[in-house]
Design a protein around this motif. Structure first.
Motif, PDB file in Angstrom:
ATOM      1  N   PHE A 147       9.736 -10.404  38.180  1.00  0.00           N
ATOM      2  CA  PHE A 147      10.217 -11.239  39.292  1.00  0.00           C
ATOM      3  C   PHE A 147       9.335 -11.077  40.524  1.00  0.00           C
ATOM      4  O   PHE A 147       8.926 -12.063  41.144  1.00  0.00           O
ATOM      5  CB  PHE A 147      11.662 -10.877  39.624  1.00  0.00           C
ATOM      6  CG  PHE A 147      12.282 -11.760  40.671  1.00  0.00           C
ATOM      7  CD1 PHE A 147      12.935 -12.924  40.302  1.00  0.00           C
ATOM      8  CD2 PHE A 147      12.198 -11.439  42.013  1.00  0.00           C
ATOM      9  CE1 PHE A 147      13.499 -13.753  41.261  1.00  0.00           C
ATOM     10  CE2 PHE A 147      12.750 -12.262  42.979  1.00  0.00           C
ATOM     11  CZ  PHE A 147      13.400 -13.420  42.598  1.00  0.00           C
ATOM     12  N   PHE A 148       9.026  -9.832  40.904  1.00  0.00           N
ATOM     13  CA  PHE A 148       8.256  -9.597  42.128  1.00  0.00           C
ATOM     14  C   PHE A 148       6.832 -10.129  42.016  1.00  0.00           C
ATOM     15  O   PHE A 148       6.230 -10.510  43.024  1.00  0.00           O
ATOM     16  CB  PHE A 148       8.228  -8.103  42.450  1.00  0.00           C
ATOM     17  CG  PHE A 148       9.553  -7.563  42.896  1.00  0.00           C
ATOM     18  CD1 PHE A 148      10.358  -8.290  43.751  1.00  0.00           C
ATOM     19  CD2 PHE A 148      10.010  -6.331  42.444  1.00  0.00           C
ATOM     20  CE1 PHE A 148      11.588  -7.804  44.157  1.00  0.00           C
ATOM     21  CE2 PHE A 148      11.231  -5.837  42.849  1.00  0.00           C
ATOM     22  CZ  PHE A 148      12.032  -6.582  43.705  1.00  0.00           C
ATOM     23  N   GLU A 187       9.233 -16.578  49.396  1.00  0.00           N
ATOM     24  CA  GLU A 187      10.266 -16.318  50.393  1.00  0.00           C
ATOM     25  C   GLU A 187      10.817 -14.912  50.193  1.00  0.00           C
ATOM     26  O   GLU A 187      11.269 -14.561  49.105  1.00  0.00           O
ATOM     27  CB  GLU A 187      11.408 -17.350  50.269  1.00  0.00           C
ATOM     28  CG  GLU A 187      10.957 -18.791  50.468  1.00  0.00           C
ATOM     29  CD  GLU A 187      10.544 -19.079  51.901  1.00  0.00           C
ATOM     30  OE1 GLU A 187      10.824 -18.250  52.783  1.00  0.00           O
ATOM     31  OE2 GLU A 187       9.935 -20.134  52.122  1.00  0.00           O
ATOM     32  N   SER A 188      10.788 -14.103  51.244  1.00  0.00           N
ATOM     33  CA  SER A 188      11.186 -12.709  51.115  1.00  0.00           C
ATOM     34  C   SER A 188      12.668 -12.565  50.784  1.00  0.00           C
ATOM     35  O   SER A 188      13.076 -11.580  50.166  1.00  0.00           O
ATOM     36  CB  SER A 188      10.861 -11.955  52.405  1.00  0.00           C
ATOM     37  OG  SER A 188      11.520 -12.553  53.510  1.00  0.00           O
ATOM     38  N   TYR A 189      13.505 -13.548  51.184  1.00  0.00           N
ATOM     39  CA  TYR A 189      14.930 -13.386  50.928  1.00  0.00           C
ATOM     40  C   TYR A 189      15.250 -13.515  49.443  1.00  0.00           C
ATOM     41  O   TYR A 189      16.298 -13.058  48.987  1.00  0.00           O
ATOM     42  CB  TYR A 189      15.767 -14.364  51.756  1.00  0.00           C
ATOM     43  CG  TYR A 189      15.528 -15.828  51.482  1.00  0.00           C
ATOM     44  CD1 TYR A 189      16.133 -16.459  50.397  1.00  0.00           C
ATOM     45  CD2 TYR A 189      14.732 -16.598  52.317  1.00  0.00           C
ATOM     46  CE1 TYR A 189      15.944 -17.799  50.149  1.00  0.00           C
ATOM     47  CE2 TYR A 189      14.529 -17.944  52.087  1.00  0.00           C
ATOM     48  CZ  TYR A 189      15.138 -18.545  51.000  1.00  0.00           C
ATOM     49  OH  TYR A 189      14.934 -19.870  50.759  1.00  0.00           O
ATOM     50  N   PHE A 190      14.347 -14.136  48.659  1.00  0.00           N
ATOM     51  CA  PHE A 190      14.555 -14.170  47.218  1.00  0.00           C
ATOM     52  C   PHE A 190      14.524 -12.762  46.636  1.00  0.00           C
ATOM     53  O   PHE A 190      15.284 -12.441  45.722  1.00  0.00           O
ATOM     54  CB  PHE A 190      13.485 -15.031  46.537  1.00  0.00           C
ATOM     55  CG  PHE A 190      13.720 -16.508  46.695  1.00  0.00           C
ATOM     56  CD1 PHE A 190      15.003 -17.020  46.686  1.00  0.00           C
ATOM     57  CD2 PHE A 190      12.653 -17.384  46.838  1.00  0.00           C
ATOM     58  CE1 PHE A 190      15.233 -18.380  46.828  1.00  0.00           C
ATOM     59  CE2 PHE A 190      12.869 -18.745  46.984  1.00  0.00           C
ATOM     60  CZ  PHE A 190      14.164 -19.243  46.980  1.00  0.00           C
ATOM     61  N   GLU A 191      13.625 -11.909  47.149  1.00  0.00           N
ATOM     62  CA  GLU A 191      13.551 -10.527  46.677  1.00  0.00           C
ATOM     63  C   GLU A 191      14.860  -9.799  46.976  1.00  0.00           C
ATOM     64  O   GLU A 191      15.381  -9.065  46.133  1.00  0.00           O
ATOM     65  CB  GLU A 191      12.379  -9.801  47.339  1.00  0.00           C
ATOM     66  CG  GLU A 191      11.009 -10.359  46.971  1.00  0.00           C
ATOM     67  CD  GLU A 191       9.890  -9.595  47.636  1.00  0.00           C
ATOM     68  OE1 GLU A 191      10.194  -8.817  48.570  1.00  0.00           O
ATOM     69  OE2 GLU A 191       8.728  -9.765  47.244  1.00  0.00           O
ATOM     70  N   ASN A 224      14.350   2.014  41.882  1.00  0.00           N
ATOM     71  CA  ASN A 224      13.785   2.958  42.845  1.00  0.00           C
ATOM     72  C   ASN A 224      12.292   2.779  43.024  1.00  0.00           C
ATOM     73  O   ASN A 224      11.785   2.712  44.151  1.00  0.00           O
ATOM     74  CB  ASN A 224      14.113   4.381  42.373  1.00  0.00           C
ATOM     75  CG  ASN A 224      13.674   5.445  43.347  1.00  0.00           C
ATOM     76  OD1 ASN A 224      12.496   5.708  43.506  1.00  0.00           O
ATOM     77  ND2 ASN A 224      14.636   6.066  44.006  1.00  0.00           N
ATOM     78  N   ARG A 225      11.538   2.684  41.939  1.00  0.00           N
ATOM     79  CA  ARG A 225      10.080   2.593  42.011  1.00  0.00           C
ATOM     80  C   ARG A 225       9.601   1.216  42.453  1.00  0.00           C
ATOM     81  O   ARG A 225       8.428   1.049  42.803  1.00  0.00           O
ATOM     82  CB  ARG A 225       9.470   2.937  40.660  1.00  0.00           C
ATOM     83  CG  ARG A 225       9.756   4.358  40.190  1.00  0.00           C
ATOM     84  CD  ARG A 225       9.063   4.629  38.862  1.00  0.00           C
ATOM     85  NE  ARG A 225       9.387   5.923  38.307  1.00  0.00           N
ATOM     86  CZ  ARG A 225       8.778   7.064  38.619  1.00  0.00           C
ATOM     87  NH1 ARG A 225       7.806   7.046  39.509  1.00  0.00           N
ATOM     88  NH2 ARG A 225       9.123   8.195  38.064  1.00  0.00           N
ATOM     89  N   LEU A 226      10.467   0.216  42.411  1.00  0.00           N
ATOM     90  CA  LEU A 226      10.066  -1.146  42.763  1.00  0.00           C
ATOM     91  C   LEU A 226      10.356  -1.492  44.219  1.00  0.00           C
ATOM     92  O   LEU A 226       9.985  -2.574  44.678  1.00  0.00           O
ATOM     93  CB  LEU A 226      10.790  -2.156  41.859  1.00  0.00           C
ATOM     94  CG  LEU A 226      10.464  -2.067  40.364  1.00  0.00           C
ATOM     95  CD1 LEU A 226      11.317  -3.055  39.591  1.00  0.00           C
ATOM     96  CD2 LEU A 226       8.991  -2.322  40.116  1.00  0.00           C
ATOM     97  N   VAL A 227      11.035  -0.604  44.930  1.00  0.00           N
ATOM     98  CA  VAL A 227      11.384  -0.867  46.330  1.00  0.00           C
ATOM     99  C   VAL A 227      10.757   0.233  47.181  1.00  0.00           C
ATOM    100  O   VAL A 227      11.374   1.279  47.402  1.00  0.00           O
ATOM    101  CB  VAL A 227      12.917  -0.902  46.531  1.00  0.00           C
ATOM    102  CG1 VAL A 227      13.252  -1.272  47.979  1.00  0.00           C
ATOM    103  CG2 VAL A 227      13.559  -1.895  45.575  1.00  0.00           C
ATOM    104  N   ALA A 229       5.213  -3.918  42.420  1.00  0.00           N
ATOM    105  CA  ALA A 229       5.255  -4.183  40.983  1.00  0.00           C
ATOM    106  C   ALA A 229       4.280  -3.298  40.215  1.00  0.00           C
ATOM    107  O   ALA A 229       4.134  -3.443  39.000  1.00  0.00           O
ATOM    108  CB  ALA A 229       4.937  -5.656  40.704  1.00  0.00           C
ATOM    109  N   THR A 230       3.623  -2.366  40.913  1.00  0.00           N
ATOM    110  CA  THR A 230       2.652  -1.479  40.267  1.00  0.00           C
ATOM    111  C   THR A 230       3.360  -0.502  39.328  1.00  0.00           C
ATOM    112  O   THR A 230       4.291   0.198  39.726  1.00  0.00           O
ATOM    113  CB  THR A 230       1.852  -0.686  41.318  1.00  0.00           C
ATOM    114  OG1 THR A 230       1.169  -1.609  42.175  1.00  0.00           O
ATOM    115  CG2 THR A 230       0.844   0.230  40.650  1.00  0.00           C
ATOM    116  N   HIS A 231       2.908  -0.443  38.099  1.00  0.00           N
ATOM    117  CA  HIS A 231       3.474   0.477  37.118  1.00  0.00           C
ATOM    118  C   HIS A 231       2.674   1.762  37.016  1.00  0.00           C
ATOM    119  O   HIS A 231       3.231   2.835  36.766  1.00  0.00           O
ATOM    120  CB  HIS A 231       3.537  -0.187  35.743  1.00  0.00           C
ATOM    121  CG  HIS A 231       4.119   0.674  34.665  1.00  0.00           C
ATOM    122  ND1 HIS A 231       3.349   1.424  33.800  1.00  0.00           N
ATOM    123  CD2 HIS A 231       5.408   0.926  34.321  1.00  0.00           C
ATOM    124  CE1 HIS A 231       4.131   2.093  32.979  1.00  0.00           C
ATOM    125  NE2 HIS A 231       5.376   1.810  33.262  1.00  0.00           N
TER     126      HIS A 231
END
Length: 664
Positions: A192-193, A199-203, A237-240, A527-529
């Motif tokens: 998704f990211f 639009e930031s509100y979608f996140e 946690n890792r995505l925010v 979105a970095t893994h």
């Protein structure tokens, strides 16, 4: 809203946490007080949402990288910090308070978990990387998860028998739920990211959808919704990133609206008259306070003895783990709502008193012991990463990914620094109104960037330079503003005068000595893994190499990614190389490749779209320079579709640093 505004501000003057203020005011104006407000369906609904939101934020704020880095110590302390209070509390609940086994187990779970109330003190003192402190922070995951599982079992037991069918259903349901959320949510989040950045509100809406869907699914498998909310926080946690606009929005909405409604709802259950009507509340409160102090210190002491921590480190562990708030309030309210025997108004009042006491003790203990650890840390040898940090991001009217460059700057920014992030736009003079128009356009661009940065609570200081030579304008701005780090964007396009990147960037690199990151950053960093780190041969001879590694570690920590290091050398590295000089809170693996051809082959095979490839390079004639570094950026740009950064460590000032004055 007046209560949410005034109560925390008043208690802040007396160094009390704002959550206590809202609870006390809720008790004063609720049905058991002056009856200014009724605890009706609206208050209960908003309080329920606030409870779910509170546990979600608790999962988001836990540092998973620190847990992984010291996983053995975190697991040991987490288990001791849960099992000792849980066992002792259950015994006290049965024999002193005359509770049933189920109710006594729930009574113990109230203080078996812990909330890091004193973490702001740790952050301010700069001791979060201390091994004992890190183990305490990591142990929070286990204590909170196990306490919530006790809650789930006890609540389920009040609704039916704990027979084999119950345990089978609960075990299968929980396993499927945990595995499903842990595997699917991060993958869905990265997808998704990467695809919705308009639009930031979608996140924000995506995160909220995940939160409440997980809470709903948790109830379907037979556990409380707060277990699903907490797991959703851990999965995301890792995505925010903690430094990004998304985390700021999540915390803003929670702290300003939802969580205060939960605290107000709990406060309305408090009945101060119970305190004078009998000794039950005081006995329960005394039991909670004594048990939380004794058992949490016992867990800290046992862990300290096992791993050789000194007295101040043990006290810091105790001060952090003795804090109680989120899980304790959640457990007591759900127990009250479910009608667990013994969980009446007396228990709620007792928990509020316990939170008030530990809210005073926890920060004070950490402040005193942490100050000793901080002074000891200051006496260690000089670390170049401790120098004051100022970041400069050059932008132009053609910069399509300026916001992504700012995200990169936020990710390496010292969270304790009060410095603004500097931006510069260089306008070539064209005479008359044409130049003025370009300056005005640059100012409008700065305004857009300021609005974007405000979402992450970071201030932007924009500079405009008029200069025929763009590189000279950037270098002059770096000198005038005493910049320590440059973050420059590169589109990967070839240039007629290109040596490494192109005429402008190459000039900036030749005429600066600061730490410089040149990157192609198009996809969201959250979105970095994985961070794939390329370490050239003999680069460790460069004076700024430790600082560069610290920056890589910070990038990995802020994005929640692990590090996969590829060192170009003939001999395999020792397990702690090349990170032996840097304290990392991230998971890192190191592998040697024989030569540059093998490196290119490995990148071609392993690099994925959600990787962040970072190559530590060197300026020409600096230690660690190799001719292959001249073509490596272009090579990497063709081998990976994702983000990549070429990092040039800071070096000592050259004798001809001022030569740019002759070129302006």
């Amino acid at each position: 809203m007046v209560i949410f505004l005034v109560a925390p501000l008043v208690l802040k003057r007396y160094r009390l946490p704002g959550i206590v203020g809202i609870i006390l005011v809720g008790a004063a104006i609720g049905p058991n007080g002056v009856y200014l407000l009724e605890r009706d369906a609206t208050i209960q609904l908003l309080g329920e949402v606030g409870l779910v939101y509170l546990m979600f934020v608790a999962g988001l704020e836990i540092n998973l990288n620190q847990f992984v880095e010291y996983k053995d110590r975190s697991v040991v302390f987490g288990l001791l910090s849960f099992l000792i209070p849980q066992a002792a509390g259950t015994v006290v609940g049965i024999y002193l308070l005359d509770l049933t086994v189920a109710a006594a187990s729930l009574f113990a779970a109230i203080f078996a978990s812990h909330t890091l109330l004193a973490y702001p003190v740790v952050n301010r003192l700069g001791i979060a990387t201390n091994e004992a402190v890190t183990a305490t922070i990591g142990g929070t995951i286990l204590t909170d998860t196990l306490a919530l599982l006790v809650l789930a079992v006890v609540i389920a037991s009040t609704e039916g028998a704990l027979d084999a069918a119950f345990w089978l259903q609960l075990g299968v349901g929980l396993t499927a739920f945990f595995v499903g959320v842990w595997l699917l949510v991060p993958r869905l989040g990265r997808w998704f990211f990467r695809r919705h950045t308009e639009e930031s509100y979608f996140e924000f809406l995506f995160v909220m959808a995940v939160l409440f869907l997980c809470a709903f699914l948790a109830e379907l498998v037979g556990v409380e919704h707060i277990v699903g909310a907490f797991l959703a926080g851990l999965a995301l946690n890792r995505l925010v990133p903690e430094t990004g606009p998304l985390m700021n929005r999540i915390e803003f909405v929670g702290n300003a609206l939802f969580i205060p409604f939960f605290l107000l709802s709990v406060g309305m259950l408090v009945d101060a008259r119970v305190l004078v009507a009998g000794t039950d509340t005081l006995v329960i409160a005394g039991s909670l306070i004594v048990m939380v102090f004794v058992t949490k210190y016992a867990a800290a002491w046992a862990t300290g003895r096992l791993y050789g921590y000194d007295r101040d480190e043990v006290r810091s562990m105790f001060g952090l783990s003795v804090g109680q708030a989120a899980a304790a309030l959640a457990i007591v309210q759900i127990g009250f709502d479910a009608g667990v025997p013994g969980f009446g108004l007396e228990m709620i009042n007792a928990v509020v008193l316990m939170i008030l006491v530990v809210a005073l003790v926890s920060p004070a203990v950490v402040e005193r012991s942490g100050d000793v650890l901080a002074r000891r840390r200051e006496q260690q040898p000089y670390d170049p990463t401790e120098t004051p940090q100022r970041i400069l991001v050059p932008v132009s009217k053609n910069s399509r990914y300026a916001e992504s460059l700012l995200d990169l700057a936020f990710s390496i920014r010292d969270s304790r620094a009060e410095e603004s992030v500097h931006t510069v736009s260089v306008v070539r003079p064209e005479g008359g109104t044409r130049t003025e128009s370009q300056v005005a356009e640059a100012e409008r661009r700065f305004a857009d960037l300021e609005e974007y940065a405000a979402g992450a609570e970071v201030t932007i200081e924009g500079h405009t330079r008029i200069n025929h030579n763009v590189a000279s304008g950037i270098v002059r701005s770096a000198l005038e503003n005493r910049i320590t780090t440059l973050v420059i964007g590169w589109d990967g396009a070839p240039s007629r005068s290109q040596r490494v990147f192109g005429h402008t960037i190459d000039q900036v690199l030749r005429r600066t000595t600061q730490l410089t990151l040149v990157g192609r950053v198009r996809d969201p960093l959250n979105a970095t893994h994985r961070v794939v780190l390329v370490v050239p041969p003999e680069i460790e001879r460069n004076d700024g190499f430790p600082e560069a590694l610290h920056t890589v570690a910070l990038l990995a920590e802020r994005t929640g990614a692990s590090i996969r290091a590829l060192t170009v050398e003939d001999e395999p590295p020792t397990p702690d190389e090349p990170f032996s000089t840097v304290n990392l809170d991230v998971s890192a693996t190191v592998e040697a490749v024989a030569d540059w051809t093998a490196l290119r082959s490995r990148l071609r095979e392993e690099a994925r779209a959600d990787d962040l490839v970072v190559c530590v390079s060197s300026r020409r004639n600096d230690p660690g320079w190799h001719p292959e570094l001249r073509t490596l950026p272009k090579t990497i740009s063709t081998l990976t579709e994702g983000n990549f950064v070429i990092m040039y460590p800071a070096t000592k000032a050259r004798d001809d640093d001022r030569r740019f004055l002759r070129l302006t």
